[in-house]
Design an enzyme around this catalytic site. Structure first.
Site, short mmCIF file in Angstrom:
data_model
loop_
_atom_site.label_atom_id
_atom_site.label_comp_id
_atom_site.label_asym_id
_atom_site.label_seq_id
_atom_site.Cartn_x
_atom_site.Cartn_y
_atom_site.Cartn_z
N ARG A 107 0.88 -1.17 0.00
CA ARG A 107 0.00 0.00 0.00
C ARG A 107 0.92 1.22 0.00
O ARG A 107 1.58 1.51 0.99
CB ARG A 107 -0.91 0.00 1.23
CG ARG A 107 -1.91 1.15 1.30
CD ARG A 107 -2.73 1.01 2.57
NE ARG A 107 -3.66 2.11 2.77
CZ ARG A 107 -4.94 2.11 2.37
NH1 ARG A 107 -5.41 1.06 1.72
NH2 ARG A 107 -5.73 3.14 2.61
N HIS A 134 -7.09 1.24 -6.86
CA HIS A 134 -7.34 0.47 -5.64
C HIS A 134 -8.14 -0.79 -6.02
O HIS A 134 -9.33 -0.91 -5.70
CB HIS A 134 -8.11 1.32 -4.64
CG HIS A 134 -8.13 0.78 -3.24
ND1 HIS A 134 -7.49 -0.37 -2.87
CD2 HIS A 134 -8.74 1.25 -2.11
CE1 HIS A 134 -7.68 -0.60 -1.58
NE2 HIS A 134 -8.44 0.36 -1.10
N GLN A 137 -10.29 -3.09 -3.41
CA GLN A 137 -11.56 -2.53 -2.96
C GLN A 137 -12.67 -2.84 -3.95
O GLN A 137 -13.79 -3.21 -3.57
CB GLN A 137 -11.43 -1.01 -2.79
CG GLN A 137 -12.73 -0.34 -2.37
CD GLN A 137 -13.20 -0.80 -1.01
OE1 GLN A 137 -12.46 -0.71 -0.03
NE2 GLN A 137 -14.43 -1.31 -0.92
N ASP A 225 -17.19 8.39 -2.23
CA ASP A 225 -15.94 8.22 -1.50
C ASP A 225 -15.61 9.57 -0.85
O ASP A 225 -16.17 10.61 -1.21
CB ASP A 225 -14.83 7.77 -2.44
CG ASP A 225 -13.61 7.22 -1.69
OD1 ASP A 225 -13.65 7.14 -0.45
OD2 ASP A 225 -12.63 6.87 -2.36
N CYS A 266 -16.43 3.07 0.36
CA CYS A 266 -15.35 2.17 0.78
C CYS A 266 -14.86 2.45 2.20
O CYS A 266 -14.12 1.64 2.76
CB CYS A 266 -14.20 2.23 -0.21
SG CYS A 266 -13.32 3.81 -0.26
N ARG A 294 -13.92 -7.08 1.94
CA ARG A 294 -12.49 -6.89 1.67
C ARG A 294 -11.72 -8.13 2.12
O ARG A 294 -10.79 -8.59 1.44
CB ARG A 294 -11.97 -5.66 2.41
CG ARG A 294 -12.39 -4.32 1.84
CD ARG A 294 -11.69 -4.01 0.51
NE ARG A 294 -10.25 -3.99 0.65
CZ ARG A 294 -9.54 -2.96 1.11
NH1 ARG A 294 -10.14 -1.83 1.46
NH2 ARG A 294 -8.22 -3.02 1.18
#
Length: 308
Positions: A107, A134, A137, A225, A266, A294
């Site tokens: 990450r 991402h 996700q 988001d 998310c 996830r």
């Protein structure tokens, strides 16, 4: 070497197999304590490096728990632990880590860092997030939608707000999974034109609509988001709030979508900014199913990368 670097770098059939495997593993664990091992322990004897240059809650916990449930062990490393790219090159770090671990999840900020790690590592590398995409996700999001509404192919997904890294992976997923995608937000925050063009070439409808109420007409899924990052300055935060306020997902906007349209975010969320608490806690919200998934989606991704 089977890396998982982006949705658009993984064949559609393999993405589908990952989703199907994630659902099967989730079903197999129904009712079990979260600390118990999976029956087959597919990662037994495997060591997984989890590298975090960016802070994380869901990514860190879900990957760590997922490895442990599958019988493996984790090594958590922060950017300060490693001083990644400072002193020792990323290429050399990749070569060294490959001698110690069987899988690397990263990450990070810059996509180039992830790509260099994958280029020189002798073990699979998973994109846990970059500033550009991402993918983990979005695999969880597709899984969540299909749990509640069946196949996502042919459905309409609307993204409201900022065409950020998560949005980019959703656009890529439209092309791979065959759903239509509409972005509604200010032009300055549009998703990357290259991703939009690639999805259109795959045969799906990708549109940009400035009017959020027009955008959500016929929507099966509405996604929001966060508007700001923890790294944004105060002036940047104020500017982005002014730009994005018309695209808040509230009850009025959800009422303009299909009556059974789902809402996703998310997380983490700034409640009553990008989406109201009324929507987030409402009957069509699946944000906590999305967060749970996830874990299951990433377990399937790790198995895919390791071929176990």
């Amino acid at each position: 070497m089977t890396h998982f670097l982006d949705i658009n770098k993984t064949p559609a059939a393999e993405l589908r197999a990952i989703i199907d495997n994630a659902r099967a593993m989730k079903d197999a664990r129904a009712g079990r304590p979260k600390g118990t091992l999976d029956d087959d322990c597919p990662l037994a004897g495997h060591m997984v490096a989890l590298i975090f240059e960016k802070p994380s809650t869901r990514t860190r916990v879900s990957f760590d728990v997922g490895v442990r449930q599958m019988g493996g062990q984790t090594m958590l490393l922060s950017g300060t632990d490693m001083q990644l790219g400072h002193g020792e090159t990323i290429a050399d770090t990749a070569r060294v880590l490959s001698r110690y671990v069987d899988l690397i999840m990263m990450r990070t900020f810059e996509e180039d860092t992830l790509l260099e790690m994958a280029e020189y590592a002798d073990v699979p590398v998973i994109n846990g997030l970059t500033n550009r995409t991402h993918p983990c996700q979005i695999m969880a999001d597709v899984m969540t939608f299909e749990e509640h509404r069946g196949p996502i192919k042919g459905k309409k997904v609307v993204w409201a707000g900022d065409g950020n890294n998560v949005c980019a992976s959703m656009v890529q997923a439209a092309g791979r999974f065959g759903f239509d995608f509409t972005f509604t937000g200010p032009q300055i925050l549009d998703p990357e034109a290259g991703f939009v063009g690639e999805a259109r070439k795959a045969g799906v409808n990708v549109s940009l609509e400035r009017d959020p109420f027009k955008a959500v007409e016929g929507a099966d899924l509405v996604v929001a988001d966060t508007w700001v990052s923890m790294h944004d300055s105060q002036s940047s935060r104020e500017r982005r709030h002014n730009q994005l306020r018309p695209y808040q997902v509230n009850s009025a906007l959800m009422e303009a979508a299909n009556s059974d349209a789902l809402f996703m975010h998310c997380l983490p969320a700034h409640r009553d900014e990008e989406a109201t608490s009324e929507v987030m806690d409402g009957p069509n919200s699946v944000i906590f199913d999305e967060a749970e998934n996830r874990l299951h989606a990433q377990k399937a991704i790790m198995r895919y990368c390791l071929g176990v």
